[in-house]
Design a protein around this motif. Structure first.
Motif, PDB file in Angstrom:
ATOM      1  N   ILE A 315       0.916  -1.059  -0.006  1.00 55.13           N
ATOM      2  CA  ILE A 315       0.014  -0.063  -0.014  1.00 55.13           C
ATOM      3  C   ILE A 315       0.823   1.135   0.117  1.00 55.13           C
ATOM      4  O   ILE A 315       0.592   2.068  -0.845  1.00 55.13           O
ATOM      5  CB  ILE A 315      -0.940  -0.099   1.194  1.00 55.13           C
ATOM      6  CG1 ILE A 315      -2.208  -1.075   0.968  1.00 55.13           C
ATOM      7  CG2 ILE A 315      -1.627   1.254   1.567  1.00 55.13           C
ATOM      8  CD1 ILE A 315      -2.743  -1.261   2.115  1.00 55.13           C
ATOM      9  N   HIS A 316       2.020   1.232   0.928  1.00 57.13           N
ATOM     10  CA  HIS A 316       2.689   2.360   0.953  1.00 57.13           C
ATOM     11  C   HIS A 316       3.468   2.617  -0.673  1.00 57.13           C
ATOM     12  O   HIS A 316       3.539   3.689  -1.054  1.00 57.13           O
ATOM     13  CB  HIS A 316       3.814   2.295   1.847  1.00 57.13           C
ATOM     14  CG  HIS A 316       4.780   3.336   2.169  1.00 57.13           C
ATOM     15  ND1 HIS A 316       4.303   4.602   2.553  1.00 57.13           N
ATOM     16  CD2 HIS A 316       6.292   3.490   1.795  1.00 57.13           C
ATOM     17  CE1 HIS A 316       5.525   5.443   2.497  1.00 57.13           C
ATOM     18  NE2 HIS A 316       6.648   4.594   2.152  1.00 57.13           N
ATOM     19  N   ARG A 317       4.003   1.557  -1.057  1.00 53.40           N
ATOM     20  CA  ARG A 317       4.711   1.855  -2.492  1.00 53.40           C
ATOM     21  C   ARG A 317       3.781   1.984  -3.354  1.00 53.40           C
ATOM     22  O   ARG A 317       4.186   2.867  -4.260  1.00 53.40           O
ATOM     23  CB  ARG A 317       5.201   0.435  -2.847  1.00 53.40           C
ATOM     24  CG  ARG A 317       6.475   0.114  -2.139  1.00 53.40           C
ATOM     25  CD  ARG A 317       7.101  -1.470  -2.338  1.00 53.40           C
ATOM     26  NE  ARG A 317       7.453  -1.708  -3.803  1.00 53.40           N
ATOM     27  CZ  ARG A 317       8.752  -1.520  -4.169  1.00 53.40           C
ATOM     28  NH1 ARG A 317       9.794  -1.108  -3.326  1.00 53.40           N
ATOM     29  NH2 ARG A 317       9.285  -1.471  -5.081  1.00 53.40           N
ATOM     30  N   ILE A 318       2.593   1.595  -3.281  1.00 55.22           N
ATOM     31  CA  ILE A 318       1.582   2.425  -4.479  1.00 55.22           C
ATOM     32  C   ILE A 318       1.171   3.646  -4.113  1.00 55.22           C
ATOM     33  O   ILE A 318       1.253   4.725  -5.157  1.00 55.22           O
ATOM     34  CB  ILE A 318       0.348   1.377  -4.220  1.00 55.22           C
ATOM     35  CG1 ILE A 318       0.420   0.247  -4.915  1.00 55.22           C
ATOM     36  CG2 ILE A 318      -0.713   2.047  -5.046  1.00 55.22           C
ATOM     37  CD1 ILE A 318      -0.656  -1.108  -4.507  1.00 55.22           C
ATOM     38  N   ARG A 319       1.241   3.990  -2.915  1.00 55.63           N
ATOM     39  CA  ARG A 319       0.794   5.675  -2.525  1.00 55.63           C
ATOM     40  C   ARG A 319       2.087   6.552  -2.957  1.00 55.63           C
ATOM     41  O   ARG A 319       1.779   7.546  -3.468  1.00 55.63           O
ATOM     42  CB  ARG A 319       0.632   5.583  -1.229  1.00 55.63           C
ATOM     43  CG  ARG A 319       0.217   6.969  -0.642  1.00 55.63           C
ATOM     44  CD  ARG A 319      -0.318   6.938   0.834  1.00 55.63           C
ATOM     45  NE  ARG A 319       0.560   6.794   1.775  1.00 55.63           N
ATOM     46  CZ  ARG A 319       1.694   7.623   2.262  1.00 55.63           C
ATOM     47  NH1 ARG A 319       1.608   8.702   1.821  1.00 55.63           N
ATOM     48  NH2 ARG A 319       2.526   7.187   2.952  1.00 55.63           N
ATOM     49  N   ASN A 322       6.352   4.187  -6.363  1.00 55.68           N
ATOM     50  CA  ASN A 322       7.493   3.243  -6.279  1.00 55.68           C
ATOM     51  C   ASN A 322       7.417   2.004  -6.824  1.00 55.68           C
ATOM     52  O   ASN A 322       6.778   1.222  -6.529  1.00 55.68           O
ATOM     53  CB  ASN A 322       8.088   3.138  -4.816  1.00 55.68           C
ATOM     54  CG  ASN A 322       9.427   2.481  -4.758  1.00 55.68           C
ATOM     55  OD1 ASN A 322       9.899   2.212  -5.700  1.00 55.68           O
ATOM     56  ND2 ASN A 322      10.151   2.293  -3.667  1.00 55.68           N
ATOM     57  N   HIS A 323       7.973   2.079  -8.114  1.00 54.38           N
ATOM     58  CA  HIS A 323       7.940   0.795  -8.897  1.00 54.38           C
ATOM     59  C   HIS A 323       9.121  -0.097  -9.034  1.00 54.38           C
ATOM     60  O   HIS A 323       9.281  -1.018  -9.770  1.00 54.38           O
ATOM     61  CB  HIS A 323       7.402   1.219 -10.373  1.00 54.38           C
ATOM     62  CG  HIS A 323       6.120   1.978 -10.260  1.00 54.38           C
ATOM     63  ND1 HIS A 323       4.846   1.313  -9.893  1.00 54.38           N
ATOM     64  CD2 HIS A 323       5.783   3.009 -10.590  1.00 54.38           C
ATOM     65  CE1 HIS A 323       4.044   2.018 -10.042  1.00 54.38           C
ATOM     66  NE2 HIS A 323       4.449   3.289 -10.396  1.00 54.38           N
ATOM     67  N   THR A 324      10.440   0.342  -8.121  1.00 53.04           N
ATOM     68  CA  THR A 324      11.576  -0.500  -8.073  1.00 53.04           C
ATOM     69  C   THR A 324      11.625  -1.757  -7.657  1.00 53.04           C
ATOM     70  O   THR A 324      10.758  -1.707  -6.534  1.00 53.04           O
ATOM     71  CB  THR A 324      12.669   0.345  -7.313  1.00 53.04           C
ATOM     72  OG1 THR A 324      12.632   1.633  -7.943  1.00 53.04           O
ATOM     73  CG2 THR A 324      14.061  -0.276  -7.592  1.00 53.04           C
ATOM     74  N   PRO A 325      11.772  -2.848  -8.238  1.00 54.01           N
ATOM     75  CA  PRO A 325      11.532  -4.188  -7.642  1.00 54.01           C
ATOM     76  C   PRO A 325      12.292  -4.272  -6.236  1.00 54.01           C
ATOM     77  O   PRO A 325      13.411  -3.634  -5.845  1.00 54.01           O
ATOM     78  CB  PRO A 325      12.210  -5.170  -8.927  1.00 54.01           C
ATOM     79  CG  PRO A 325      12.223  -4.305 -10.104  1.00 54.01           C
ATOM     80  CD  PRO A 325      12.461  -2.731  -9.644  1.00 54.01           C
ATOM     81  N   ILE A 330      17.244  -4.173  -2.477  1.00 55.62           N
ATOM     82  CA  ILE A 330      18.054  -4.663  -1.479  1.00 55.62           C
ATOM     83  C   ILE A 330      19.568  -5.054  -1.870  1.00 55.62           C
ATOM     84  O   ILE A 330      20.338  -4.643  -0.740  1.00 55.62           O
ATOM     85  CB  ILE A 330      17.493  -6.237  -1.172  1.00 55.62           C
ATOM     86  CG1 ILE A 330      16.180  -5.846  -0.542  1.00 55.62           C
ATOM     87  CG2 ILE A 330      18.458  -7.075  -0.241  1.00 55.62           C
ATOM     88  CD1 ILE A 330      15.464  -7.405  -0.442  1.00 55.62           C
ATOM     89  N   GLU A 331      19.651  -4.962  -3.030  1.00 60.61           N
ATOM     90  CA  GLU A 331      21.091  -4.985  -3.423  1.00 60.61           C
ATOM     91  C   GLU A 331      21.737  -3.753  -3.543  1.00 60.61           C
ATOM     92  O   GLU A 331      23.299  -3.643  -3.493  1.00 60.61           O
ATOM     93  CB  GLU A 331      21.108  -5.625  -4.912  1.00 60.61           C
ATOM     94  CG  GLU A 331      20.797  -7.205  -5.203  1.00 60.61           C
ATOM     95  CD  GLU A 331      20.924  -7.528  -6.576  1.00 60.61           C
ATOM     96  OE1 GLU A 331      21.443  -6.674  -7.364  1.00 60.61           O
ATOM     97  OE2 GLU A 331      20.934  -8.540  -6.857  1.00 60.61           O
ATOM     98  N   THR A 332      21.068  -2.622  -3.546  1.00 60.37           N
ATOM     99  CA  THR A 332      21.588  -1.218  -3.354  1.00 60.37           C
ATOM    100  C   THR A 332      21.749  -0.831  -1.762  1.00 60.37           C
ATOM    101  O   THR A 332      22.173   0.259  -1.623  1.00 60.37           O
ATOM    102  CB  THR A 332      20.834  -0.064  -3.926  1.00 60.37           C
ATOM    103  OG1 THR A 332      19.449  -0.183  -3.280  1.00 60.37           O
ATOM    104  CG2 THR A 332      20.540  -0.670  -5.518  1.00 60.37           C
TER     105      THR A 332
END
Length: 338
Positions: A315-319, A322-325, A330-332
């Motif tokens: 829900i937070h990513r949609i709000r 944020n579309h980054t996998p 995590i790798e960054t």
């Protein structure tokens, strides 16, 4: 797949093998007919399982919000970050959820990674202290002497750690400043020493601001949290009519959560089931019912916590669009505190 992803995959194999062994050891000799025989004999206790699960994790969010009071982060943000990190810990290796809490969400919390790290350490110390205390209080006379020694040693270590963090922060700060001032001014080591001093002093300042009364309140909150967690075990046992004495579920909650210290797959799959089954059997429960109880209860905890945290995360990513996998994020993650 990147080279780092391949290395991480190889590192997870030993944990998966450990989980597979403990699952085999826990469920060997149990037939499919015994699994199908599992029933809700007292459905009214479903309300208890739901209520105490909600209470336990809501109180965890309240406790961490209080730990983060120096950052002025509100309950909503702290609850979102904490539940997301717990969900990530259940499905990703190497306690990635805790690492994300320290680094990924430092901007959302308005705090430096070192301050967040100090609260995570304090949170773990409080939990281990209460869990070991529960184990020592509820272990019966038939407990292995080596287990008793280990439990009492852990209780002593966690007690000292808590006292140092909660009561010694004000005293330690000037002593550490003097220590870093006396260290030789080596041009190569100086930048790293300055970073370490900065991290340590920020962490101590965060703990110092909690204060003694605040520390005592955190300890009481931690005790209430684990009472709620124990009542999840008690309610679940009553739900399926598990024949066990009153102490069994309480020893089960302590041993099951301490089993997370054993390196295994994410979510402590296998070790959790073995720990619960062993505890219940030692208090009169039958092996098949104890094993099935441990599996059903662990499934509930993993699904409920991971589901709630994952939903909050999505829900937070949609709000925020944020579309980054997630795996790319995590790798960054940085490998050290900035």
């Amino acid at each position: 797949m990147s080279a780092s992803s391949k290395r991480n995959l190889v590192k997870t194999i030993p944990g998966l093998l450990v989980s597979a062994f403990f699952l085999w050891y826990t469920f060997k000799g149990i037939s499919f007919s015994q699994i199908r025989a599992l029933r809700f004999t007292h459905p009214a206790w479903i309300a208890g399982v739901l209520a105490f699960t909600c209470a336990s994790y809501t109180l965890r969010c309240v406790r961490w919000t209080r730990m983060m009071r120096s950052t002025r982060a509100g309950f909503g943000v702290c609850a979102r970050v904490l539940m997301t990190s717990l969900a990530a810990n259940n499905i990703l290796p190497f306690r990635i959820g805790d690492i994300m809490r320290v680094f990924t969400y430092s901007g959302d919390l308005g705090a430096s990674p070192s301050v967040i790290l100090s609260t995570v350490i304090l949170e773990k110390l409080l939990d281990i202290f209460i869990l070991v205390l529960l184990f020592v209080v509820f272990m019966g006379p038939g407990v292995n002497p080596h287990s008793r020694v280990v439990a009492e040693s852990l209780l002593g270590i966690s007690t000292v750690g808590l006292l140092v963090m909660l009561l010694g922060a004000r005293t330690l700060e000037p002593l550490l400043r003097k220590l870093f001032a006396y260290l030789p001014a080596n041009p190569t080591l100086a930048p790293k020493l300055q970073k370490i001093e900065h991290w340590v002093l920020l962490a101590l300042d965060c703990i110092r601001q909690i204060g003694i009364l605040g520390s005592l309140l955190l300890l009481v909150q931690s005790a209430v949290i684990w009472v709620c967690e124990g009542m999840i075990f008690v309610s679940s046992a009553r739900l399926i009519g598990l024949a066990v004495d009153r102490i069994g579920p309480w020893q089960g909650v302590s041993v099951a959560n301490l089993s997370y210290l054993i390196p295994s797959s994410p979510g402590a799959i296998g070790t959790f089931e073995w720990a619960v089954k062993t505890s219940l059997v030692s208090h009169g429960a039958l092996k098949p019912q104890s094993a099935l109880f441990s599996l059903a209860l662990h499934a509930w905890l993993l699904i409920s916590v991971t589901g709630a945290g994952g939903l909050i995360f999505l829900i937070h990513r949609i709000r925020i669009h944020n579309h980054t996998p997630l795996l790319e994020e995590i790798e960054t993650l940085p490998t050290e505190l900035p």
